[in-house]
Scaffold this active site. Structure first.
Site, PDB file in Angstrom:
ATOM      1  N   HIS A 135       0.843  -1.196   0.000  1.00  0.00           N
ATOM      2  CA  HIS A 135       0.000   0.000   0.000  1.00  0.00           C
ATOM      3  C   HIS A 135       0.879   1.246   0.000  1.00  0.00           C
ATOM      4  O   HIS A 135       2.090   1.171   0.172  1.00  0.00           O
ATOM      5  CB  HIS A 135      -0.926   0.018   1.225  1.00  0.00           C
ATOM      6  CG  HIS A 135      -2.060  -0.961   1.134  1.00  0.00           C
ATOM      7  ND1 HIS A 135      -1.924  -2.284   1.487  1.00  0.00           N
ATOM      8  CD2 HIS A 135      -3.342  -0.813   0.712  1.00  0.00           C
ATOM      9  CE1 HIS A 135      -3.082  -2.907   1.295  1.00  0.00           C
ATOM     10  NE2 HIS A 135      -3.958  -2.033   0.828  1.00  0.00           N
ATOM     11  N   LYS A 139      -0.377   4.708   4.740  1.00  0.00           N
ATOM     12  CA  LYS A 139      -1.280   3.765   5.417  1.00  0.00           C
ATOM     13  C   LYS A 139      -0.777   3.451   6.818  1.00  0.00           C
ATOM     14  O   LYS A 139       0.417   3.182   7.016  1.00  0.00           O
ATOM     15  CB  LYS A 139      -1.414   2.480   4.600  1.00  0.00           C
ATOM     16  CG  LYS A 139      -2.448   1.501   5.161  1.00  0.00           C
ATOM     17  CD  LYS A 139      -2.696   0.369   4.198  1.00  0.00           C
ATOM     18  CE  LYS A 139      -3.692  -0.639   4.756  1.00  0.00           C
ATOM     19  NZ  LYS A 139      -5.011  -0.038   5.022  1.00  0.00           N
TER      20      LYS A 139
END
Length: 243
Positions: A135, A139
């Site tokens: 990600h 995040k």
């Protein structure tokens, strides 16, 4: 349907609002965000009657939202991730009184990936299983909620499997473990790979989200799925079964 978006001031909330407004099929009647300027701070501030709420907010805002939808009798799609046990329990309590759709990932492709993972893991007897997720560098939670959802899908058919998050040091891989590995870099929307390996072959299942709009699309599909549903807790697997 008339929709209120909770968390409208965030990135995903903004994408969802634009998709509803430009789609023409549904009507956006309220934008709520308790942490951003220029938005209503609670559902009660929205004067127009709504049919459902879609939530893309912060996990800390979820319990209060569950109290509001329960009091107002509104179906809700909870797309927020990173919930702790207490916050998850608040979602479950709300589902006893109103329809609640709750998933760690709103992509239909990821829901299909869960099904494929269950089938492959059950078929490849004795295989080593590793999950790798990537990600963007902003995040907060690791492993991702989606990676945990995939691992739990596998554990439905192989309940003896235990999670090993972020293997390090000198240790031999245990037979009944699922390795979990998190990568954080750049602006990656979301990538999940499942590697299922025996001594003679490897199966790799992979899903990559190329645009955050995929999650907004799934949220709208989930909201449509909740129409005329009775109180209960629903997920992507239920949506897929209904077709």
């Amino acid at each position: 349907m008339k929709i209120i978006v909770n968390g409208a001031g965030g990135r995903m909330g903004g994408i969802l609002c634009r998709m509803i407004e430009e789609g023409g099929k549904h009507t956006l009647v309220g934008k709520v965000d308790k942490y951003a300027e220029g938005y209503a701070k609670s559902l009660s501030e929205i004067t127009e009657k709504a049919d459902a709420v879609i939530d893309f907010s912060h996990h800390s805002a979820v319990p209060a939202l569950m109290e509001e939808v329960t009091a107002m009798g509104l179906p809700v799609v909870v797309c927020t991730t990173g919930l702790c046990d207490e916050e998850t329990n608040a979602v479950k309590r709300a589902s006893e009184k109103v329809p609640v759709f709750f998933s760690a990932n709103m992509s239909l492709g990821v829901a299909l990936l869960c099904d494929l993972a269950r089938t492959a893991a059950k078929t490849m007897v004795g295989a080593d299983i590793e999950i790798v997720e990537a990600h963007h560098n902003r995040k907060l939670d690791a492993p991702s909620g989606t990676a945990l959802m995939l691992a739990n899908a596998i554990r439905e058919v192989l309940p003896e499997k235990q999670l090993n998050c972020g293997r390090s040091g000198q240790q031999k891989r245990e037979k009944d473990e699922i390795g979990m590995h998190a990568i954080r870099m750049g602006n990656v929307v979301g990538m999940h790979e499942i590697h299922i390996a025996t001594d003679t072959q490897i199966i790799t299942l992979r899903h990559e989200a190329q645009d955050r709009g995929v999650f907004a699309e799934g949220a709208i599909r989930a909201m449509e799925f909740l129409a005329n549903k009775s109180a209960g807790l629903y997920c992507m697997e239920d949506l897929l079964k209904e077709g």
